[in-house]
Write a protein that holds these residues in place. Structure first.
Motif, mmCIF file in Angstrom:
data_model
loop_
_atom_site.group_PDB
_atom_site.id
_atom_site.type_symbol
_atom_site.label_atom_id
_atom_site.label_comp_id
_atom_site.label_asym_id
_atom_site.label_seq_id
_atom_site.Cartn_x
_atom_site.Cartn_y
_atom_site.Cartn_z
ATOM 1 N N VAL A 180 38.860 39.832 52.295
ATOM 2 C CA VAL A 180 37.830 39.019 51.736
ATOM 3 C C VAL A 180 38.309 37.639 51.884
ATOM 4 N N ARG A 181 39.546 37.435 51.813
ATOM 5 C CA ARG A 181 40.314 36.130 51.752
ATOM 6 C C ARG A 181 40.183 35.263 53.031
ATOM 7 N N GLN A 182 40.555 36.100 53.949
ATOM 8 C CA GLN A 182 40.775 35.696 55.285
ATOM 9 C C GLN A 182 39.363 35.480 56.086
ATOM 10 N N GLY A 183 38.580 36.846 55.953
ATOM 11 C CA GLY A 183 37.354 37.014 56.517
ATOM 12 C C GLY A 183 36.220 36.576 55.911
ATOM 13 N N PHE A 184 36.033 37.063 54.748
ATOM 14 C CA PHE A 184 34.906 36.619 53.957
ATOM 15 C C PHE A 184 34.963 34.863 53.379
ATOM 16 N N ARG A 185 36.336 34.463 53.601
ATOM 17 C CA ARG A 185 36.648 33.314 53.044
ATOM 18 C C ARG A 185 36.149 32.699 51.495
ATOM 19 N N ASN A 186 36.263 33.804 50.665
ATOM 20 C CA ASN A 186 36.186 33.462 49.442
ATOM 21 C C ASN A 186 37.050 34.518 48.619
ATOM 22 N N ASN A 187 37.059 34.382 47.308
ATOM 23 C CA ASN A 187 38.017 35.030 46.440
ATOM 24 C C ASN A 187 37.361 36.535 45.886
ATOM 25 N N ASN A 188 36.295 36.589 46.280
ATOM 26 C CA ASN A 188 35.375 37.660 45.424
ATOM 27 C C ASN A 188 36.074 39.157 45.668
ATOM 28 N N VAL A 189 37.060 39.364 45.188
ATOM 29 C CA VAL A 189 37.828 40.736 45.412
ATOM 30 C C VAL A 189 38.370 41.025 43.709
ATOM 31 N N ASP A 190 38.137 42.129 43.609
ATOM 32 C CA ASP A 190 38.549 43.001 42.371
ATOM 33 C C ASP A 190 38.823 44.343 42.687
ATOM 34 N N THR A 191 39.345 44.967 41.439
ATOM 35 C CA THR A 191 39.761 46.354 41.608
ATOM 36 C C THR A 191 39.323 46.997 40.424
ATOM 37 N N CYS A 192 39.401 48.416 40.599
ATOM 38 C CA CYS A 192 39.262 49.129 39.017
ATOM 39 C C CYS A 192 40.168 48.864 38.217
ATOM 40 N N ALA A 193 41.264 48.361 38.498
ATOM 41 C CA ALA A 193 42.203 48.149 37.506
ATOM 42 C C ALA A 193 41.756 47.388 36.234
ATOM 43 N N ARG A 194 40.571 46.454 36.691
ATOM 44 C CA ARG A 194 39.764 45.664 35.813
ATOM 45 C C ARG A 194 39.410 46.451 34.620
ATOM 46 N N VAL A 195 39.098 47.584 34.795
ATOM 47 C CA VAL A 195 38.503 48.494 33.733
ATOM 48 C C VAL A 195 39.679 49.248 33.122
ATOM 49 N N CYS A 196 40.910 49.117 33.315
ATOM 50 C CA CYS A 196 41.877 49.938 32.645
ATOM 51 C C CYS A 196 43.022 48.999 32.301
ATOM 52 N N HIS A 197 43.719 48.321 33.133
ATOM 53 C CA HIS A 197 44.996 47.865 32.785
ATOM 54 C C HIS A 197 45.086 46.313 32.866
ATOM 55 N N SER A 198 44.135 45.590 33.280
ATOM 56 C CA SER A 198 43.990 43.933 33.558
ATOM 57 C C SER A 198 44.673 43.470 32.200
ATOM 58 N N PRO A 199 44.409 43.920 30.820
ATOM 59 C CA PRO A 199 44.801 43.090 29.911
ATOM 60 C C PRO A 199 46.526 43.063 29.723
ATOM 61 N N THR A 200 46.980 44.452 30.324
ATOM 62 C CA THR A 200 48.553 44.321 30.506
ATOM 63 C C THR A 200 48.963 43.336 31.432
ATOM 64 N N GLY A 201 48.323 43.009 32.459
ATOM 65 C CA GLY A 201 48.792 41.910 33.310
ATOM 66 C C GLY A 201 48.834 40.658 32.662
ATOM 67 N N TYR A 202 47.711 40.229 31.951
ATOM 68 C CA TYR A 202 47.460 39.178 31.392
ATOM 69 C C TYR A 202 48.697 39.097 30.193
ATOM 70 N N GLY A 203 48.708 39.995 29.350
ATOM 71 C CA GLY A 203 49.492 39.850 28.055
ATOM 72 C C GLY A 203 50.883 39.884 28.327
#
Ligand code: SF4
Ligand code: SF4
Ligand code: FES
Lengths: 957, 83
Positions: free
Chosen positions: A366-389
C-alpha cells in the motif's frame, strides 16, 4: 526429516534457590531442592522405568515400576515421589529391582490385550516398559478376571466397558486402561476442568468422565491433555488410530487465538497425524485447547478454493483463471482506478491471521506501491483502543507481562474477558494460580465461567451494565485515592506527581464515587469498595482484559483508566503485576506491530515523523505520503461517497466481522475492484471481483506475535495446496504492479523488518531457532527480548495519568429497544468461524444462540429453544433462544460464529471515540418470538448462493 | 437489495465523531483540551475527512460542539492534491 522428541523428566521441575547433590548409579548430579529422585536421575541421563508419572503433573506413586534402592534406607521407595537429598546414593537398576519390576509388569500385562493395536503401533508405553524390564512371558495368561474380553463362552464379562467414541477427536478404550490416573491429574492440574474421576476401587476401578457419562456429554472441554498424558492406548487420537504413527515432525505455532501455543506438528508425508503441544513453548508450556490440538482439518476441507477467480460484476458467476491472469487483472484495475479517481482511491487490509512477514508486505504494498496510507487491519475492530490507550499512558502499544507472570500474581482482575472460552490455555494457567490461593475479581456483565468453576471462585464479581466500564474503573480509583491506598513512592518515582494530583482530584469528584456509579452501573457500592481494596492491598495485582473493554465507544478511555489504576497502585514493572490485553486472533499483536494502521509505520511510529519515513524512503526508493490514510469504516464511507474504489483484503472477512453489515455491504458494493485473498469464499467474497486463494499456517514459514509480544515461529509442514504461500501472492501482485520485490524466503522479510524497526532490531530467524521465541523489544539493550516491560521506568519516560471521564454511550435503551445486547465467543469456535465451522468442532456449537434471562423470556412468552427475532435500530435477525441466568435481566448475549445468524446486522456503527473500534458490546435491542428468518437473512442467503457460483474451466493451469 | 440504510452517512457521521473526541477532552483543562482535539484529528484523520470538517465549519459548524469549533483552527489544512 527429523522428529522432535521432548524428554520426559518424570516429574515437574522444582523451583528452589537451594540445591542438593546426590549420586545415582555412580553419577553425581546437582538439582534444585524438591526435585524427585526420578527427575534427578533423568537429568543425569538415567531413565528409570515408569508408567504413572510425567513431568507435567504431580507424582502419585501408584504403579510401583520406578522403585529404586537408596543406601542406608530400607525397602524400595518409588523414585517419583521421593525427593532427592544431599549425599544420597541411589541405585536404579539392581537385579532385585528388576525382579520386582518384572513382577509388576507381568501383572499389568495379564490384564492388557495381547493384540493391543497401540502397542503394535508403538503408541503404548506398556510394550516398551515390558521390554525395558525384560519381561518375556506372562505366566498368568489372560484367562482370569480381566477387563479385556466383552464376553466369554456366552457370558458377558461384568468388568468389560465399551469403547467411548463420543468425542470426535479421541477414543477411550477402557480395556487398555491401567488406572494410573495420569489423565485425571492432567485434567485437574493442566486443564483445571476436573472432568475425570477414578470410579470404584482396586480391581474394579476405572476412569470415568463426568457422572459416568460419555466424554462428549460430560463437562470435558476436549483439550486433549488426558490423551497426551495417557501412557497406554486407552486414550488415543482418532487421527492416529486412522492414519498410523507419525514419521516426522516440526515445531510450529497455533493459528487460532492470541495465546499463541507452540505445537509439534507430527506428520506422515504431507498429512498431519496429530498436533502435540510443545513443552518448551513458553506461552503454553505443553498445554493446549481443543482448537489448536484438534481443529486443523479446515486446512484440507473441500470448500477451500485453490484456483484464482475473476468476474466483471459481483452478480456474475466466478471464472477460474491462471495466477498470471489474476495478477494482471488486479494490477490493471488498480492502476485504472488510481488514474481515474486519484491516488488515494485504493487501499489494503492486512490480516491478523497471517504472519508478521505477510502483514508487513501488505502495508508495504500500500505505502510503496499504491503510494498512500490506506491500510488498516481487523485489529481495528478488536484491540485498537489497547494500542492507543497504552501508548498514551505507558508509551508502548502492548501488554506488559509474559504469561508466566500470572504464577506470581496474588490478585487477578479480569475485565471484559472470558478467558476459559476466548483464551483457554491462559485460563488454565490462571486457574492453576487461583487454586493455589490467588484472589480473583471479575468485571463483566455476564457471570462467566471463571466466576464459579471447580475449585475457583471469584472474591468479587461486578456485574456491571454494558457500557459502564469507565464509570466503574473511576469508582475503583475513587476508593483507592480517598482511602489513601495508592503507592506514593512509586508514583513520585515513576510518574509525574502533579499529573497524579490532577487525576486524583478528578477521580474524587462526586460523580465518581461508588454510590453515584452504583446508579449507572448497577454494581453495589460496597462491592466496588471491596474490589478496590483487594486490588490495591492484596499483593501483586495483575489486570487481564479483553474485548469487553475495547469494543465500546469508550474503549480507549477504559484502557487508560486501567492503566491509571495500575500506576496508582504501583502494579507495573515487575513479574506478577501489569496490564495485559488478551488478544483475540493469533496475530493481532503482530499485525499492529507491523504497521497495519493507516497512521503509523511498523513499530508504532507516526507517519508524519520525517526521520522514520526517511528510513523507508531510502530503502524503498519512493517518496511516502506523510498524511494518515483511511480506516476501514472511513474507507467504506469514502466508497459510498465515490472517492474510494479498490481494496485488497488479505485473510479477513469484514462483511461478517465488522459492525453494521449493511454499511459494509453497501460500501463494498460501491467499489469497482474488491480483491479477496482467503482460504474460502467468505462472506466478503460475495462482493468481490477477484478471489486469490490463500494458504494455511501449515503451508508457510513465518512468525506470529502473541498477546505477550512473543514472536513465535510458524514452520511449513506441507506445500501450499493453492500453489503459493500468502506472502508469495502479495509479492507477485507487487511485481505485477511494477515493484522490484525479490524475497526468496520469509526470513528475508524479517531481516528487512529488523533493519528498519528499532524494537525488532535483534530479531532474526537464527535467533528464533536458537531461543525458540523472543518477546519484543528485542535489540541491543535486550538481546533475547523483554518478558516484562517498564521495569525501572516507563517506556515513554514518566507514566501519564489521564482523566478518564465516563460518557454514557448514545446507544440507549428505550421503549422500542428495552434490552442491551452484548456479544462474545465460545471455546470451540473461533472468530467468524470460517475455520472451526469446517471441523468437527461444530458438535459443541452448531449455531449461535441468544442468551436471555428467564424473567425477560417469560415476559415475552419465549421458551428455551424458540426462534426469536432480535431487532435494533440498525437491523434485525433471527436465531434461537437459550434461557439462562448467566445474563442479568435486561441483558441478552450472543456469539457471532455463524454467518446465517448475521449478528452484525443488528450491531450499530457507534464506535470508540479515539480509534473507531466498533461498539460490539452494547446494542439496544428488542427480542420477540418469531417463526423464521428475516427478509434480510433470506435475501442474503439468496445473494450468497448466487454469488458463489463458479464456472470451472478445464485445465486452467 | 432494497433496505433503507440503517446507518449514518457522510457528514452526519463526521460531526458525530468529532464531538465524541471533544467529549473525551472536555474533562481536561481548556488549553489542553483544545490542543488535544486538534492533535487527535491531525494524527488520525485522513485529508478527505479533514476537508469535510472544514467544509462543515465554513458553513457555520452546525452540530459541532464548541470545543471542536475552537480546535478546528489548529487542524492542519489538507494539501489540495490529497483532498
Ligand atoms: S480432554 Fe481435557 S477436559 Fe476433557 S477429560 Fe481430557 S483433560 Fe479433561
Ligand atoms: S486456540 Fe489459543 S489456546 Fe487454543 S491451542 Fe491455539 S493458541 Fe492455544
Ligand atoms: S512412576 Fe513412580 S510409581 Fe508410577
Amino acid at each position: 526429516m527429523s522428529f522432535v522428541k521432548e524428554i520426559d523428566y518424570g516429574t515437574p521441575a522444582a523451583r528452589s534457590d537451594k540445591t542438593v547433590t546426590l549420586t545415582i548409579d555412580g553419577r553425581e548430579i546437582t538439582v534444585p531442592e524438591g526435585t524427585s529422585v526420578m527427575r534427578a536421575a533423568r537429568e543425569a541421563g538415567i531413565e528409570v522405568p515408569k508408567l504413572c508419572a510425567n513431568d507435567m503433573v504431580k507424582a502419585f506413586g501408584s504403579c510401583r515400576l520406578c522403585l529404586v534402592e537408596i543406601e542406608g534406607r530400607g525397602g524400595t521407595p518409588a523414585s517419583c515421589t521421593t525427593p532427592a537429598a544431599d549425599g544420597m546414593k541411589v541405585s536404579t537398576g539392581t537385579e532385585r529391582l528388576q525382579t520386582i519390576r518384572r513382577g509388576v509388569m507381568e501383572l499389568y500385562m495379564s490384564d492388557h490385550p495381547e493384540d493391543c493395536p497401540a502397542c503394535a503401533a508403538g503408541d503404548c508405553e506398556m510394550a516398551r516398559m515390558a521390554r525395558t524390564v525384560g519381561l518375556k512371558e506372562v505366566r498368568y495368561g489372560r484367562e482370569g478376571e480381566n477387563h479385556i474380553w466383552p464376553a466369554r463362552e456366552g457370558k458377558a464379562n461384568p468388568h468389560f466397558v465399551e469403547m467411548d467414541l463420543s468425542n470426535p477427536y479421541f477414543a477411550y478404550d477402557p480395556s487398555q486402561c491401567i488406572v494410573c490416573s495420569l489423565c485425571v491429574r492432567a485434567c485437574e492440574e493442566s486443564q483445571g476442568t476436573f472432568a475425570l474421576t477414578v470410579e470404584g476401587r482396586g480391581f474394579e476401578s476405572r476412569i470415568a468422565a463426568g457422572m459416568h457419562e460419555p466424554f462428549l456429554e460430560s463437562e470435558c472441554v476436549s483439550c486433549g491433555a488426558c490423551v497426551q498424558a495417557c501412557p497406554t492406548g486407552a486414550l488415543r487420537e482418532k487421527s492416529v488410530i486412522e492414519k498410523g504413527m507419525p514419521e516426522w515432525s516440526a515445531v510450529t505455532t497455533c493459528a487460532y487465538c492470541g495465546v499463541g501455543c507452540s505445537f509439534i506438528a507430527e506428520m506422515k508425508g504431507e498429512d498431519v497425524v496429530r498436533m502435540v503441544p510443545y513443552k518448551a513453548g513458553k506461552a503454553n508450556r505443553g498445554h493446549s485447547c481443543v482448537k489448536g490440538r484438534f481443529a486443523y482439518g479446515y486446512a484440507i476441507h473441500k470448500d477451500r478454493i485453490l484456483r484464482p477467480m475473476v468476474r466483471e460484476k459481483i452478480t456474475d458467476p466466478w471464472r477460474e483463471v491462471t495466477w498470471e491472469e489474476a495478477f494482471r487483472h488486479v494490477a490493471n484495475e488498480f492502476r485504472r482506478i488510481q488514474y481515474q479517481y486519484g491516488r488515494s482511491a485504493v487501499g489494503g487490509i492486512t490480516s491478523s491471521r497471517c504472519t508478521n512477514e505477510e502483514t508487513y508486505l501488505v502495508q508495504k504494498l500500500v505505502r510503496q506501491g499504491f503510494r498512500n496510507n490506506n491500510v488498516d487491519t481487523c485489529a481495528r475492530v478488536c484491540h485498537s483502543p489497547t494500542g492507543y490507550g497504552l501508548k498514551t499512558t505507558f508509551g508502548t502499544s502492548a501488554g506488559t507481562q509474559d504469561f508466566d507472570s500470572v504464577e506470581q500474581a496474588d490478585v487477578v482482575m479480569v475485565i471484559g474477558a472470558n478467558p476459559t472460552d476466548g483464551h483457554p490455555v491462559f485460563a488454565s494457567r490462571l486457574k492453576k494460580r487461583l487454586r493455589q490461593g490467588a484472589k480473583l475479581i471479575v468485571l463483566d456483565p455476564r457471570r462467566i465461567d471463571l466466576v464459579r468453576s471447580p475449585h475457583v471462585e471469584a472474591a468479587f464479581h461486578l456485574p456491571l451494565k454494558p457500557g459502564t466500564n469507565a464509570a466503574v474503573l473511576n469508582a475503583l480509583a475513587h476508593v483507592i485515592v480517598s482511602e489513601g491506598l495508592f503507592d506514593e513512592a512509586f508514583i513520585r518515582e515513576r510518574c509525574d506527581w502533579d499529573e497524579f494530583q490532577d487525576w486524583a482530584q478528578f477521580v474524587l469528584e462526586p460523580e465518581n464515587s461508588p454510590e453515584a456509579v452504583e446508579q449507572v452501573s448497577g454494581v453495589p457500592a460496597e462491592t466496588i469498595r471491596g474490589a478496590a481494596r483487594l486490588y490495591a492491598t492484596g499483593g501483586n495485582a495483575a489486570i487481564y482484559y479483553g474485548l469487553g473493554v475495547t469494543e465500546h465507544s469508550q474503549g480507549s478511555t477504559t484502557v487508560m483508566a486501567i492503566a491509571n489504576l495500575a500506576m496508582a497502585t504501583g502494579n507495573i514493572g515487575r513479574p506478577g503485576v501489569g496490564v495485559n490485553p488478551l488478544r483475540g486472533q493469533n496475530n493481532v499483536q503482530g499485525s499492529c506491530d507491523m504497521g497495519s494502521f493507516p497512521h503509523e509505520l511498523p513499530g508504532y511510529r507516526h507517519i508524519s515523523e520525517d526521520a522514520t519515513r526517511a528510513i523507508y524512503e531510502a530503502l524503498w526508493g519512493v517518496k511516502l505520503d506523510d498524511e494518515p490514510g483511511l480506516r476501514i469504516p472511513n474507507m467504506l464511507d469514502a466508497a459510498l461517497e465515490g472517492s474510494f474504489k479498490g481494496l485488497y483484503i488479505q485473510g479477513e472477512d469484514i462483511l461478517q466481522s465488522d459492525p453494521n453489515t449493511r454499511h459494509v455491504a453497501d460500501g463494498l458494493a460501491a467499489m469497482e475492484c474488491v480483491v479477496v485473498h482467503d482460504l474460502f469464499l467468505n462472506e466478503t467474497a460475495n462482493y468481490a471481483h477477484v478471489f486469490l486463494p490463500g494458504s494455511t499456517f501449515l503451508e508457510k514459514d513465518g512468525t506470529f506475535t502473541n498477546a505477550e509480544r512473543r514472536i513465535n515461529r510458524v514452520r511449513k509442514v506441507m506445500e501450499p495446496k493453492n500453489g503459493y504461500a500468502d506472502w508469495e501472492v502479495t509479492q507477485k501482485l507487487a511485481q505485477s504492479l511494477g515493484l522490484d520485490w525479490n524475497y526468496a524466503h520469509p526470513s528475508e522479510i524479517m531481516a528487512e523488518i529488523a533493519a528498519t524497526t528499532p524494537s525488532f532490531a535483534g530479531v532474526s530467524y537464527e535467533l528464533l531457532d536458537r531461543e525458540g521465541s523472543v518477546q519484543w523489544p528485542c535489540n541491543e539493550k535486550a538481546p533475547t527480548g523483554t518478558p516484562v516491560m517498564h521495569v525501572g521506568g516507563f517506556v515513554r519516560g514518566k507514566g501519564k495519568f489521564i482523566r478518564t471521564a465516563y460518557v454514557a454511550t448514545d446507544e440507549k435503551t428505550g421503549p422500542r429497544f428495552p434490552l442491551l445486547l452484548t456479544t462474545g465467543r465460545v471455546l470451540s469456535q473461533y472468530n467468524v468461524g470460517a475455520q472451526t465451522r469446517r471441523t468437527a468442532n461444530v458438535v459443541w456449537h452448531e449455531e449461535d444462540r441468544l442468551e436471555i434471562h428467564p424473567f425477560d423470556a417469560e415476559n415475552r412468552g419465549i421458551r428455551d429453544g424458540d426462534w426469536v427475532k432480535l431487532a435494533s435500530r440498525a437491523g434485525e435477525t433471527t436465531l434461537r433462544a437459550k434461557i439462562t441466568e448467566r445474563v442479568a435481566p435486561g441483558v441478552v448475549y450472543t456469539t457471532f460464529h455463524h454467518p446465517a445468524t448475521q449478528a452484525n446486522v443488528v450491531t450499530t456503527e457507534y464506535s470508540d471515540w479515539a480509534t473507531n473500534c466498533p461498539e460490539y458490546k452494547v446494542t439496544a435491542v428488542q427480542v420477540t418470538p418469531s417463526n423464521g428468518p428475516t427478509e434480510w437473512q433470506e435475501d442474503y442467503e439468496a445473494l450468497s448462493r448466487r454469488s458463489r457460483r463458479i464456472v470451472h474451466v478445464e485445465a486452467a493451469e | 437489495m432494497s433496505h433503507e440504510a440503517g446507518y449514518k452517512t457522510g457528514e452526519e457521521k463526521l460531526v458525530y465523531m468529532a464531538n465524541q473526541i471533544a467529549r473525551f477532552f472536555e474533562a481536561m483543562p481548556h488549553e489542553e483540551a483544545v490542543s488535544g482535539v486538534a492533535d487527535h484529528i491531525n494524527k488520525f484523520w485522513e485529508p478527505r475527512m479533514r476537508r469535510h470538517l472544514f467544509e462543515i465549519v465554513a458553513r457555520g459548524g452546525e452540530g459541532l460542539r464548541p470545543l471542536v469549533l475552537e480546535a478546528a483552527q489548529r487542524v492542519k489544512r489538507p494539501r489540495e492534491a490529497d483532498a
